[in-house]
Scaffold this active site. Structure first.
Site, PDB file in Angstrom:
ATOM      1  N   TRP A 115       0.822  -1.208   0.000  1.00  0.00           N
ATOM      2  CA  TRP A 115       0.000   0.000   0.000  1.00  0.00           C
ATOM      3  C   TRP A 115       0.854   1.254   0.000  1.00  0.00           C
ATOM      4  O   TRP A 115       0.564   2.211  -0.713  1.00  0.00           O
ATOM      5  CB  TRP A 115      -0.984   0.006   1.172  1.00  0.00           C
ATOM      6  N   ASP A 153      -1.828   6.645   6.186  1.00  0.00           N
ATOM      7  CA  ASP A 153      -2.842   5.690   5.735  1.00  0.00           C
ATOM      8  C   ASP A 153      -3.119   4.749   6.909  1.00  0.00           C
ATOM      9  O   ASP A 153      -2.296   3.918   7.256  1.00  0.00           O
ATOM     10  CB  ASP A 153      -2.295   4.908   4.529  1.00  0.00           C
ATOM     11  N   LYS A 196     -12.076  -1.803   6.316  1.00  0.00           N
ATOM     12  CA  LYS A 196     -11.165  -2.624   7.104  1.00  0.00           C
ATOM     13  C   LYS A 196     -11.577  -2.637   8.578  1.00  0.00           C
ATOM     14  O   LYS A 196     -11.616  -3.682   9.193  1.00  0.00           O
ATOM     15  CB  LYS A 196      -9.723  -2.126   6.980  1.00  0.00           C
TER      16      LYS A 196
HETATM   17  C1  PLP Z   1      -7.027  -2.057   1.788  1.00  0.00           C
HETATM   18  C2  PLP Z   1      -6.038  -0.985   1.953  1.00  0.00           C
HETATM   19  C3  PLP Z   1      -5.932   0.077   1.043  1.00  0.00           C
HETATM   20  C4  PLP Z   1      -6.789   0.178  -0.206  1.00  0.00           C
HETATM   21  O1  PLP Z   1      -8.058   0.531   0.147  1.00  0.00           O
HETATM   22  P1  PLP Z   1      -9.212   0.768  -0.939  1.00  0.00           P
HETATM   23  O2  PLP Z   1     -10.290   1.372  -0.108  1.00  0.00           O
HETATM   24  O3  PLP Z   1      -9.553  -0.581  -1.498  1.00  0.00           O
HETATM   25  O4  PLP Z   1      -8.691   1.679  -1.979  1.00  0.00           O
HETATM   26  C5  PLP Z   1      -4.991   1.053   1.277  1.00  0.00           C
HETATM   27  N1  PLP Z   1      -4.198   1.002   2.362  1.00  0.00           N
HETATM   28  C6  PLP Z   1      -4.266   0.004   3.265  1.00  0.00           C
HETATM   29  C7  PLP Z   1      -3.364   0.012   4.438  1.00  0.00           C
HETATM   30  C8  PLP Z   1      -5.190  -1.020   3.084  1.00  0.00           C
HETATM   31  O5  PLP Z   1      -5.259  -2.023   3.975  1.00  0.00           O
END
Ligand code: PLP
Length: 354
Positions: free
Chosen positions: A100, A167, A191
Site C-alpha cells: 500500500w 494511511d 477494514k
Molecule cells: C485495503 C487498503 C488500502 C486500499 O483501500 P481501498 O479502499 O480498497 O482503496 C490502502 N491502504 C491500506 C493500508 C489497506 O489495507
C-alpha cells in the site's frame, strides 16, 4: 450458522450493526422511508452525516483541535493521489512498508519528488524500518500505520516537524495513539470502520491551501470541507453503517476499551504461533500487527489437512495474501475473542494429530 470471519476486508462488523443497518434499509427510524431512498439533503441524512463526522473526531480525541472529518469515495487508493494533490508542492518523504505504501509512493511521484526515507522491501516487508532520517525540506511525511498484507504495524512514529500524512485503513479506531501527531489521516472504511464504499479522511485544516496548483474540485479537501462532506451525493448507506459502528464503539468505551480486547486477541494468536512447532510467524516480533497476524505452516504438506479443519470449524478468510503466502488472521474490532480461540484450538488440534 455465523462463521468466524477473519477476512482482511471487507471486514466483520458487529451483529447489532448488521441488524440495525438492515432494518434501516426497510425503514429508517420509523420514517416510512428507506435509508437508500431518502434525499441526502433531508434533515434525517444531514443529521447522520454530521453525527458521523463529529463522532469520528470525538473518538480520535481530536475535538476542538482544528480537524475536519470527511466521508469521501474512491477508497484509500484515491487518497494516495488526493493527499498529494492537496499537500505536495516540491518534495515529500515516504516510508515504504509494503504494497500500500509502495502504491502511495507511485501516485505521489506523478506530482513531484518523493524521497523514500526507508524501505523494508529487502525482506519482503516483514519488518518496520527504524532509525531513518526525515529530511527537513519536505512538504510532509507519509506512512502506513498498519500493513494489512504483511502483518506489521508501526508502534512508534518518528519525530518530525513536517506535517504527517498517514494511511490508517486497517487499524484506525483499534488502538490509542496521539492522533494529534497527524495532519491527514485516511482510511478506507471496509477494514475497521464500516462497509466498502466510503473513506474517512481527517484533515487538520491549517495544512491546506499551501500548494500552488489548481486542484480539481472533487480532489480538493477544502471544497469537501466547505460543503460539509456533501459536495456531491455521498455514499449514504456506507456512511450510515459506519456511523452505527462508531456508535457501537463509543458505547463499548471507545478506542481505549477496544484496544484492550484487540491486544488480548493478538496475544492469543501470537502465543499459539510461537508455541506450536508446526507454525511460524511471518512478521518481525516487535512489529507484529494487532490487526492482521501473518503466519505459515513449517511443513506445507499439512496444508490440505489444516485447511479442511479450518473449514469444518467455520473459519473463514484466513488465506494469506498472494505476496506473502501462508495464512493471515485479520482480527478487526468486531471479531470476537471466541473466534480467535476457535482458530487457536484448530492449530492445537493439528499439532496433536500431526
Ligand atoms: C485495503 C487498503 C488500502 C486500499 O483501500 P481501498 O479502499 O480498497 O482503496 C490502502 N491502504 C491500506 C493500508 C489497506 O489495507
Amino acid at each position: 450458522m455465523k462463521k468466524h470471519n477473519f477476512s482482511a476486508g471487507p471486514c466483520i462488523l458487529p451483529k447489532e450493526v448488521f441488524l440495525k443497518a438492515s432494518e434501516a434499509v426497510m425503514d429508517l427510524d420509523n420514517s416510512g422511508l428507506s435509508i437508500l431512498e431518502i434525499s441526502h439533503r433531508s434533515p434525517a441524512f444531514v443529521d447522520i452525516m454530521n453525527e458521523a463526522r463529529d463522532l469520528a473526531i470525538e473518538l480520535l480525541g481530536l475535538k476542538g483541535q482544528g480537524y475536519q472529518a470527511l466521508f469521501l469515495q474512491g477508497g484509500a487508493s484515491l487518497q494516495f493521489i488526493m493527499s498529494a494533490y492537496n499537500l505536495l508542492e516540491n518534495k515529500a518523504a515516504y516510508l515504504d512498508t509494503g504494497s500500500w505504501s509502495t502504491k502511495a509512493i507511485k501516485e505521489a511521484r506523478k506530482l513531484a519528488e518523493v524521497d523514500v526515507v526507508a524501505s523494508s522491501s529487502d525482506k519482503n516487508f516483514n519488518y518496520i524500518p527504524k532509525d531513518y532520517n526525515i529530511p527537513k525540506d519536505i512538504d510532509y511525511f507519509h506512512c502506513t500505520s498498519n500493513n494489512t498484507i504483511f502483518g506489521t504495524q508501526i508502534k512508534e512514529f518518528p519525530d518530525t516537524d513536517a506535517p504527517v500524512v498517514c494511511d490508517m485503513s486497517s487499524d484506525i479506531f483499534s488502538r490509542q495513539i496521539d492522533f494529534s501527531y497527524f495532519d491527514v489521516i485516511y482510511a478506507g472504511a471496509q477494514k475497521n470502520m464500516g462497509p466498502a464504499g466510503t473513506t474517512l479522511v481527517v484533515v487538520k485544516e491549517e495544512v491546506l491551501g499551501k500548494v500552488s496548483r489548481d486542484i480539481p474540485s472533487m480532489l480538493d479537501y477544502k471544497i469537501h470541507i466547505g460543503k460539509d462532506s456533501m459536495f456531491n451525493t455521498p455514499p449514504v448507506f456506507a456512511v450510515y453503517t459506519s456511523l452505527l459502528n462508531l456508535r457501537w464503539l463509543k458505547e463499548k468505551g471507545g478506542i481505549e476499551a477496544i484496544q484492550k480486547e484487540n491486544e488480548n486477541k493478538a496475544k492469543l494468536i501470537y502465543s499459539e504461533i510461537d508455541i506450536n512447532p508446526l507454525f511460524k510467524g511471518f512478521a518481525n516480533k516487535p512489529d507484529r500487527s494487532t490487526m492482521n497476524a501473518t503466519f505459515y505452516l513449517v511443513d506445507d504438506s499439512l496444508k490440505e489437512r489444516f485447511d479442511k479443519m479450518c473449514k469444518e470449524a467455520g473459519i473463514n478468510g484466513v488465506n494469506g495474501h498472494r505476496s506473502v503466502g501462508g495464512y493471515r488472521a485479520s482480527m478487526y474490532n468486531a471479531l470476537p475473542k471466541e473466534s480467535v480461540g476457535t482458530l487457536v484450538e484448530v492449530m492445537d488440534e493439528l499439532e496433536r494429530k500431526a
